[in-house]
Design a protein around this motif. Structure first.
Motif, PDB file in Angstrom:
ATOM      1  N   ASN A 118       0.856  -1.178   0.000  1.00 37.22           N
ATOM      2  CA  ASN A 118       0.000   0.000   0.000  1.00 37.22           C
ATOM      3  C   ASN A 118       0.899   1.237   0.000  1.00 37.22           C
ATOM      4  O   ASN A 118       2.118   1.118  -0.105  1.00 37.22           O
ATOM      5  CB  ASN A 118      -0.921  -0.028   1.219  1.00 37.22           C
ATOM      6  N   HIS A 119       0.313   2.417   0.098  1.00 35.63           N
ATOM      7  CA  HIS A 119       1.098   3.660   0.140  1.00 35.63           C
ATOM      8  C   HIS A 119       2.215   3.519   1.169  1.00 35.63           C
ATOM      9  O   HIS A 119       1.971   3.194   2.319  1.00 35.63           O
ATOM     10  CB  HIS A 119       0.176   4.822   0.506  1.00 35.63           C
ATOM     11  N   PHE A 120       3.468   3.747   0.741  1.00 35.29           N
ATOM     12  CA  PHE A 120       4.601   3.463   1.649  1.00 35.29           C
ATOM     13  C   PHE A 120       5.322   4.711   2.132  1.00 35.29           C
ATOM     14  O   PHE A 120       6.423   4.638   2.647  1.00 35.29           O
ATOM     15  CB  PHE A 120       5.559   2.469   1.021  1.00 35.29           C
ATOM     16  N   GLY A 121       4.659   5.889   1.994  1.00 35.42           N
ATOM     17  CA  GLY A 121       5.288   7.126   2.434  1.00 35.42           C
ATOM     18  C   GLY A 121       6.181   7.679   1.342  1.00 35.42           C
ATOM     19  O   GLY A 121       6.167   7.205   0.202  1.00 35.42           O
ATOM     20  N   PRO A 122       7.007   8.689   1.671  1.00 36.06           N
ATOM     21  CA  PRO A 122       7.924   9.240   0.679  1.00 36.06           C
ATOM     22  C   PRO A 122       9.187   8.398   0.586  1.00 36.06           C
ATOM     23  O   PRO A 122       9.466   7.556   1.449  1.00 36.06           O
ATOM     24  CB  PRO A 122       8.233  10.633   1.226  1.00 36.06           C
ATOM     25  N   ILE A 123       9.973   8.628  -0.448  1.00 33.26           N
ATOM     26  CA  ILE A 123      11.193   7.851  -0.670  1.00 33.26           C
ATOM     27  C   ILE A 123      12.345   8.345   0.196  1.00 33.26           C
ATOM     28  O   ILE A 123      13.212   7.563   0.605  1.00 33.26           O
ATOM     29  CB  ILE A 123      11.557   7.881  -2.163  1.00 33.26           C
ATOM     30  N   LEU A 124      12.376   9.636   0.509  1.00 31.88           N
ATOM     31  CA  LEU A 124      13.526  10.201   1.218  1.00 31.88           C
ATOM     32  C   LEU A 124      13.930   9.416   2.473  1.00 31.88           C
ATOM     33  O   LEU A 124      15.125   9.171   2.671  1.00 31.88           O
ATOM     34  CB  LEU A 124      13.268  11.677   1.555  1.00 31.88           C
ATOM     35  N   PRO A 125      13.008   9.007   3.351  1.00 36.12           N
ATOM     36  CA  PRO A 125      13.451   8.268   4.542  1.00 36.12           C
ATOM     37  C   PRO A 125      14.204   6.980   4.215  1.00 36.12           C
ATOM     38  O   PRO A 125      15.212   6.659   4.860  1.00 36.12           O
ATOM     39  CB  PRO A 125      12.145   7.982   5.284  1.00 36.12           C
ATOM     40  N   TYR A 126      13.729   6.245   3.212  1.00 33.76           N
ATOM     41  CA  TYR A 126      14.405   5.000   2.840  1.00 33.76           C
ATOM     42  C   TYR A 126      15.809   5.287   2.292  1.00 33.76           C
ATOM     43  O   TYR A 126      16.779   4.610   2.660  1.00 33.76           O
ATOM     44  CB  TYR A 126      13.591   4.257   1.780  1.00 33.76           C
ATOM     45  N   ALA A 127      15.903   6.275   1.411  1.00 32.23           N
ATOM     46  CA  ALA A 127      17.196   6.620   0.825  1.00 32.23           C
ATOM     47  C   ALA A 127      18.158   7.137   1.893  1.00 32.23           C
ATOM     48  O   ALA A 127      19.365   6.871   1.834  1.00 32.23           O
ATOM     49  CB  ALA A 127      17.012   7.658  -0.282  1.00 32.23           C
ATOM     50  N   LEU A 128      17.627   7.870   2.874  1.00 33.97           N
ATOM     51  CA  LEU A 128      18.466   8.382   3.957  1.00 33.97           C
ATOM     52  C   LEU A 128      18.986   7.234   4.824  1.00 33.97           C
ATOM     53  O   LEU A 128      20.179   7.201   5.167  1.00 33.97           O
ATOM     54  CB  LEU A 128      17.665   9.360   4.817  1.00 33.97           C
ATOM     55  N   ILE A 129      18.119   6.306   5.179  1.00 32.45           N
ATOM     56  CA  ILE A 129      18.537   5.155   5.985  1.00 32.45           C
ATOM     57  C   ILE A 129      19.626   4.370   5.251  1.00 32.45           C
ATOM     58  O   ILE A 129      20.627   3.955   5.854  1.00 32.45           O
ATOM     59  CB  ILE A 129      17.320   4.259   6.295  1.00 32.45           C
ATOM     60  N   ALA A 130      19.457   4.180   3.942  1.00 29.97           N
ATOM     61  CA  ALA A 130      20.476   3.479   3.157  1.00 29.97           C
ATOM     62  C   ALA A 130      21.787   4.257   3.124  1.00 29.97           C
ATOM     63  O   ALA A 130      22.867   3.692   3.337  1.00 29.97           O
ATOM     64  CB  ALA A 130      19.960   3.246   1.737  1.00 29.97           C
ATOM     65  N   ALA A 131      21.697   5.567   2.879  1.00 34.53           N
ATOM     66  CA  ALA A 131      22.901   6.393   2.761  1.00 34.53           C
ATOM     67  C   ALA A 131      23.677   6.436   4.070  1.00 34.53           C
ATOM     68  O   ALA A 131      24.920   6.448   4.062  1.00 34.53           O
ATOM     69  CB  ALA A 131      22.520   7.800   2.318  1.00 34.53           C
ATOM     70  N   GLU A 132      22.970   6.475   5.184  1.00 31.42           N
ATOM     71  CA  GLU A 132      23.651   6.511   6.481  1.00 31.42           C
ATOM     72  C   GLU A 132      24.441   5.241   6.744  1.00 31.42           C
ATOM     73  O   GLU A 132      25.337   5.227   7.587  1.00 31.42           O
ATOM     74  CB  GLU A 132      22.626   6.756   7.589  1.00 31.42           C
ATOM     75  N   GLN A 133      24.133   4.178   6.022  1.00 28.44           N
ATOM     76  CA  GLN A 133      24.881   2.928   6.143  1.00 28.44           C
ATOM     77  C   GLN A 133      25.891   2.739   5.006  1.00 28.44           C
ATOM     78  O   GLN A 133      26.498   1.676   4.872  1.00 28.44           O
ATOM     79  CB  GLN A 133      23.909   1.743   6.178  1.00 28.44           C
ATOM     80  N   GLY A 134      26.052   3.782   4.183  1.00 31.33           N
ATOM     81  CA  GLY A 134      27.056   3.738   3.130  1.00 31.33           C
ATOM     82  C   GLY A 134      26.569   3.223   1.789  1.00 31.33           C
ATOM     83  O   GLY A 134      27.388   2.903   0.918  1.00 31.33           O
ATOM     84  N   PHE A 135      25.244   3.175   1.585  1.00 29.82           N
ATOM     85  CA  PHE A 135      24.698   2.627   0.352  1.00 29.82           C
ATOM     86  C   PHE A 135      24.072   3.718  -0.512  1.00 29.82           C
ATOM     87  O   PHE A 135      23.303   4.552  -0.024  1.00 29.82           O
ATOM     88  CB  PHE A 135      23.626   1.582   0.654  1.00 29.82           C
ATOM     89  N   ALA A 136      24.366   3.686  -1.796  1.00 28.39           N
ATOM     90  CA  ALA A 136      23.599   4.442  -2.774  1.00 28.39           C
ATOM     91  C   ALA A 136      22.322   3.653  -3.061  1.00 28.39           C
ATOM     92  O   ALA A 136      22.276   2.437  -2.852  1.00 28.39           O
ATOM     93  CB  ALA A 136      24.398   4.647  -4.046  1.00 28.39           C
ATOM     94  N   SER A 137      21.286   4.324  -3.527  1.00 29.74           N
ATOM     95  CA  SER A 137      20.022   3.630  -3.741  1.00 29.74           C
ATOM     96  C   SER A 137      19.243   4.225  -4.899  1.00 29.74           C
ATOM     97  O   SER A 137      19.372   5.409  -5.218  1.00 29.74           O
ATOM     98  CB  SER A 137      19.160   3.677  -2.475  1.00 29.74           C
ATOM     99  N   ILE A 138      18.450   3.362  -5.514  1.00 29.85           N
ATOM    100  CA  ILE A 138      17.432   3.759  -6.490  1.00 29.85           C
ATOM    101  C   ILE A 138      16.144   3.104  -6.020  1.00 29.85           C
ATOM    102  O   ILE A 138      16.086   1.878  -5.863  1.00 29.85           O
ATOM    103  CB  ILE A 138      17.782   3.296  -7.909  1.00 29.85           C
ATOM    104  N   ILE A 139      15.120   3.912  -5.759  1.00 36.07           N
ATOM    105  CA  ILE A 139      13.882   3.418  -5.157  1.00 36.07           C
ATOM    106  C   ILE A 139      12.705   4.008  -5.917  1.00 36.07           C
ATOM    107  O   ILE A 139      12.717   5.187  -6.269  1.00 36.07           O
ATOM    108  CB  ILE A 139      13.805   3.818  -3.668  1.00 36.07           C
TER     109      ILE A 139
END
Length: 342
Positions: A118-139
């Motif tokens: 279902n609606h999963f919110g905005p992408i920024l939180p997921y990308a931020l969580i990934a980036a804080e662990q050293g990962f680039a992301s495409i979501i």
């Protein structure tokens, strides 16, 4: 508009308890709440804590299963399929993100395709969580249909969000989080309520003609950013997030606001890249500083509005609200407290 200041930890506790009272398991309510609270603190309030009540309203009418046991099948070392089983969207999203990160930890790059969401919110939180662990992301995710195919006059495509995040060791990551319409439908509703005209290029009427009348626009559809190019990007997002995941796609997606009792079966895609395998942290930090510095040094067309990188405004807001407490609409906090109290 009355605002109330609240600390991040207290807001997260309230949102977690509200989701748990609404039927989620407490250990699953916490990561779902984290997505919405990060959105709220970053200023993405249309996708923040107000969504808790919206999600739980759908739970009450049977449109979402708060007890859904989200399943992950690792079909290859770096590739996972996630079955959300009609669960709360941000929970499915967090499971999908973690599945992609796990693949990237093992193989350098990982991907997860989620369905039954279902609606999963905005992408920024997921990308931020990934980036804080050293990962680039495409979501990316598909969505309820609000955009017509280019040249058409009936909606077939969602205002599908896509985001890209790049980590920045020791500094703020760069995060693009964008939907594919020129303007959000919520902005058009606000203008319709005030009687103000729309800017040109925002929407079309029911016959597919561009309009500056907000009420006509609400009876019509949103226009994609970049014209035919935005249409093409919306198509490709739906192919990746909807079709390849096994989720619903195009007009098969159910509208949560029109049919709240029916499962949406949205699809998401998460691709994670372990940036530490591409460059040492100090090397990446230096290159990112150079990259961002070049953009920041661009002479601004308006001296009062310096050049920024994607996500910079939102992450600055997040830092400020973490330090000072979040300013939240009192009415939304009151509803959250009521939901948390049961």
């Amino acid at each position: 508009m009355s605002l109330e200041r609240i600390e991040e930890a207290a807001l997260l506790d309230l949102a977690t308890r509200a989701l748990a009272r609404g039927g989620m398991r407490a250990e699953e309510a916490a990561p779902a709440a984290r997505v919405l609270v990060l959105a709220e603190l970053a200023g993405l309030t249309t996708h923040g804590i107000s969504r808790v009540g919206q999600y739980l309203d759908r739970v009450k009418v049977g449109g979402i299963d708060p007890q859904a046991a989200v399943r992950v099948a690792r079909v290859m070392p770096a590739l996972a399929m996630v079955d959300g089983r009609n669960g709360i969207g941000p929970l499915v999203g967090m499971v999908g993100l973690e599945a992609a990160l796990a693949g990237a930890r093992d193989c350098g790059i990982g991907a997860a395709f989620a369905r039954g969401s279902n609606h999963f919110g905005p992408i920024l939180p997921y990308a931020l969580i990934a980036a804080e662990q050293g990962f680039a992301s495409i979501i990316a995710s598909n969505a309820t249909t609000t955009i017509a195919p280019w040249g058409g006059r009936d909606t077939r495509l969602g205002n599908n969000p896509i985001g890209i995040g790049v980590p920045n060791p020791g500094g703020n990551p760069v995060i693009l989080d964008m939907a594919l319409s020129v303007a959000a439908r919520a902005k058009i509703r606000d203008l319709a309520a005030s009687g103000a005209p729309l800017p040109e290029g925002w929407a079309a009427d029911a016959e597919g003609r561009p309009t500056t009348d907000a009420k006509s626009a609400l009876a019509g559809f949103l226009l994609p950013v970049g014209g035919h190019k935005g249409y093409g990007l919306a198509v490709m997002v739906d192919l990746l997030a909807g079709l390849l995941s096994g989720a619903a796609f195009l007009s098969h997606v159910q509208a949560w606001d029109k049919n709240p009792e029916v499962a949406q079966n949205l699809g998401h895609v998460f691709i994670a890249i372990d940036a530490t395998k591409l460059a040492a942290p100090e090397t990446l930090a230096a290159r990112m500083a150079d990259f961002i510095g070049i953009l920041h040094a661009t002479p601004p067309a308006d001296p009062a509005r310096p050049v920024m990188v994607p996500g910079e405004r939102e992450l600055a807001r997040l830092r400020q609200q973490r330090a000072e407490g979040a300013e939240v609409k009192r009415a939304e906090l009151d509803r959250l407290r009521a939901l948390a109290a049961g």
